[in-house]
Design a protein around this motif. Structure first.
Motif, PDB file in Angstrom:
ATOM      1  N   SER A 139      -5.398 -12.034   9.625  1.00 41.50           N
ATOM      2  CA  SER A 139      -4.873 -10.762  10.108  1.00 41.50           C
ATOM      3  C   SER A 139      -3.939 -10.188   9.054  1.00 41.50           C
ATOM      4  CB  SER A 139      -4.119 -10.960  11.429  1.00 41.50           C
ATOM      5  OG  SER A 139      -2.980 -11.793  11.223  1.00 41.50           O
ATOM      6  N   LEU A 140      -3.780  -8.880   9.072  1.00 38.61           N
ATOM      7  CA  LEU A 140      -2.838  -8.186   8.191  1.00 38.61           C
ATOM      8  C   LEU A 140      -1.656  -7.743   9.036  1.00 38.61           C
ATOM      9  CD1 LEU A 140      -5.044  -5.963   5.851  1.00 38.61           C
ATOM     10  CD2 LEU A 140      -3.344  -7.612   5.105  1.00 38.61           C
ATOM     11  N   GLU A 141      -0.500  -8.327   8.785  1.00 38.81           N
ATOM     12  CA  GLU A 141       0.683  -8.041   9.584  1.00 38.81           C
ATOM     13  C   GLU A 141       1.670  -7.205   8.769  1.00 38.81           C
ATOM     14  OE1 GLU A 141       0.778  -8.802  12.721  1.00 38.81           O
ATOM     15  OE2 GLU A 141      -1.074  -9.983  12.658  1.00 38.81           O
ATOM     16  N   TRP A 155       2.526  -5.759   3.614  1.00 39.47           N
ATOM     17  CA  TRP A 155       1.700  -6.495   4.562  1.00 39.47           C
ATOM     18  C   TRP A 155       1.634  -7.957   4.162  1.00 39.47           C
ATOM     19  CZ3 TRP A 155      -0.115  -3.194   8.340  1.00 39.47           C
ATOM     20  CH2 TRP A 155      -0.098  -1.828   8.024  1.00 39.47           C
ATOM     21  N   GLU A 156       1.372  -8.798   5.135  1.00 38.04           N
ATOM     22  CA  GLU A 156       1.159 -10.216   4.863  1.00 38.04           C
ATOM     23  C   GLU A 156      -0.177 -10.639   5.465  1.00 38.04           C
ATOM     24  OE1 GLU A 156       4.187 -13.714   4.800  1.00 38.04           O
ATOM     25  OE2 GLU A 156       3.419 -13.574   6.840  1.00 38.04           O
ATOM     26  N   VAL A 157      -0.966 -11.361   4.653  1.00 40.94           N
ATOM     27  CA  VAL A 157      -2.245 -11.884   5.134  1.00 40.94           C
ATOM     28  C   VAL A 157      -1.977 -13.230   5.797  1.00 40.94           C
ATOM     29  CG1 VAL A 157      -4.587 -12.556   4.507  1.00 40.94           C
ATOM     30  CG2 VAL A 157      -3.430 -10.742   3.219  1.00 40.94           C
ATOM     31  N   ARG A 158      -2.223 -13.284   7.106  1.00 42.49           N
ATOM     32  CA  ARG A 158      -1.953 -14.505   7.867  1.00 42.49           C
ATOM     33  C   ARG A 158      -3.251 -15.068   8.420  1.00 42.49           C
ATOM     34  NH1 ARG A 158       3.325 -12.228  11.203  1.00 42.49           N
ATOM     35  NH2 ARG A 158       4.700 -12.009   9.374  1.00 42.49           N
ATOM     36  N   SER A 163       0.846  -1.195   0.000  1.00 47.10           N
ATOM     37  CA  SER A 163       0.000   0.000   0.000  1.00 47.10           C
ATOM     38  C   SER A 163       0.875   1.235   0.000  1.00 47.10           C
ATOM     39  CB  SER A 163      -0.913   0.011   1.237  1.00 47.10           C
ATOM     40  OG  SER A 163      -0.143  -0.010   2.434  1.00 47.10           O
ATOM     41  N   CYS A 164       0.359   2.315  -0.625  1.00 49.02           N
ATOM     42  CA  CYS A 164       1.056   3.601  -0.570  1.00 49.02           C
ATOM     43  C   CYS A 164       0.035   4.680  -0.241  1.00 49.02           C
ATOM     44  CB  CYS A 164       1.801   3.910  -1.860  1.00 49.02           C
ATOM     45  SG  CYS A 164       0.754   4.154  -3.308  1.00 49.02           S
TER      46      CYS A 164
END
Length: 448
Positions: free
Chosen positions: A382-384, A337-340, A327-328
């Motif tokens: 979650s977005l980490e 980000w990583e979707v976990r 994202s910017c």
């Protein structure tokens, strides 16, 4: 006296950048004003354009400026690529740029102007190429259909002073056009033996949005998604144009909350625009105000979010491989980000609503009543935050992901930054050094 407004906590990352590989950067300078557009030309080239009216073609591998295209006197409002008539090779792209002064077709290999169009009655805000019909579309106060030779095939009458802000192709020779808060479906009629000319027919006007549509994107062959200025997300059936799913927010304070919470929740509507979408087969990723939301298409609900992913509005997002997202924002940051996945306990209530599940929306009047428990576990995510790319001093307008060549960002600071994988670049430099030593005979010196 109201208590001091407390700023929402922003996700931060320390020196350990998690999985961020972009530890080297090249700063590219050529523009004199805001750089708003980046478009990929092939596997190693991209073009940049913005408010100075200049288009620059770059080498994404080296950062070298290849061409500088000058033909506009006003800021560029839309950019798109398409194949020339006499070529099927992806490396032979043509570039179409629009401005309030004219629309120009460029040869990306030579920088030559192929043709100009100056007959527009208003600024072209968006462009779309319909490869199957071998035409391209211009969206402004009217919708125009053009051949690859830049002949105007047909156009609509004046639609609106606000103009068409976005276009997507949908099945049945149709396009969906965002015009203010309306979504207009047009059908393109191709020439036949009876009808010798092209025509555009307005099929339907959809008025489900409460405010101006800011974002429009295809999800797959059967659905597309729109987002509005007041945080509405609507998923449409691309075949019959009915609403498949809808999420709305209601940003109003409630008397049950204390004054501090009330201030936090009472946000202005212009703080929650749906600015951009990215999609895959399972999810729609939405940039809503300062937050990121993952909307699952099968469950028809948000499964993950970061309410304050940035300090300011997020302008552009994209999904990368390995369940990653970039994202910017207007705050000048580019974040990874990583979707976990995580397991939600069976005893927890199932949250509903686009923002209600994260505490943004109107509190349920029956909140004190017992909530029906889930019958089985539900997988949520979650977005980490795994990386923070700091290099621009002003709003980052958009970016391009170039796989092995890295990431390209453009900004209101007039700069373009080429972010490189530091480990990969270090390995390439070592390889080149070894090759040079081997060529010079210095790698295995003869023993004396």
């Amino acid at each position: 006296m109201l208590p001091r407004l407390k700023k929402a906590a922003l996700q931060t990352i320390g020196e350990d950048q998690g999985q961020n590989p972009y530890t080297e950067l090249l700063v590219l300078k050529a523009h004199r004003d805001i750089v708003r557009f980046l478009v990929q030309l092939d596997g190693y080239r991209f073009a940049s354009a913005g408010d100075d009216g200049i288009i620059v073609v770059w080498n994404a591998q080296t950062g070298e400026k290849l061409l500088e295209l000058r033909g506009h006197t006003q800021k560029i409002t839309a950019v798109i690529t398409f194949l020339p008539l006499d070529s099927c090779e992806a490396s032979s792209q043509l570039l179409l740029t629009a401005s309030a002064d004219r629309t120009v077709v460029w040869d990306c290999d030579t920088g030559r102007q192929i043709q100009r169009v100056t007959c527009f009655q208003s600024t072209v805000k968006c462009l779309a190429v319909l490869q199957r019909l071998d035409v391209w579309l211009s969206g402004g106060s009217d919708l125009g259909v053009w051949s690859r030779k830049l002949d105007l095939l047909c156009k609509t009458s004046h639609l609106s002073d606000t103009g068409i802000s976005a276009l997507v192709e949908i099945p049945g020779n149709c396009v969906a056009a965002a015009v203010g808060r309306e979504l207009i479906i047009f059908r393109l009629v191709t020439p036949t033996e009876e009808l010798l000319e092209w025509d555009i027919i307005e099929v339907k006007r959809l008025l489900d949005h409460q405010d101006n549509i800011l974002s429009l994107a295809n999800i797959n062959d059967t659905s597309f998604v729109t987002g509005s200025h007041v945080g509405e997300l609507i998923i449409w059936d691309a075949l019959d144009w009915t609403v498949q799913a809808c999420e709305r927010t209601f940003w109003s304070p409630t008397p049950q909350l204390d004054a501090q919470q009330e201030i936090k929740l009472c946000q202005k509507q212009n703080d929650i625009p749906v600015n951009h979408f990215a999609c895959d087969e399972e999810n729609v990723f939405a940039a809503v105000g300062r937050g990121l939301y993952v909307y699952n298409l099968q469950l028809k609900r948000v499964i993950a979010c970061q309410k304050t992913a940035h300090d300011s509005n997020i302008l552009h997002i994209d999904k990368l491989p390995n369940r990653q997202l970039i994202s910017c924002s207007e705050d000048g940051a580019v974040r990874m980000w990583e979707v976990r996945e995580k397991q939600q306990l069976a005893a927890e209530p199932v949250p509903t609503g686009f923002f209600n599940m994260w505490g943004f929306g109107r509190v349920n009047k029956q909140a004190n009543q017992p909530v029906k428990k889930q019958e089985e576990n539900v997988t949520t995510c979650s977005l980490e935050l795994i990386g923070d790319l700091i290099g621009h001093s002003s709003s980052v307008e958009m970016f391009l992901y170039f796989e092995d060549h890295g990431l390209v960002t453009c900004s209101a600071d007039h700069l373009i930054i080429l972010w490189k994988n530091g480990e990969r670049e270090s390995g390439l430099r070592s390889l080149k050094l070894f090759q040079k030593l081997e060529e010079n005979g210095d790698l295995y010196p003869e023993s004396t």
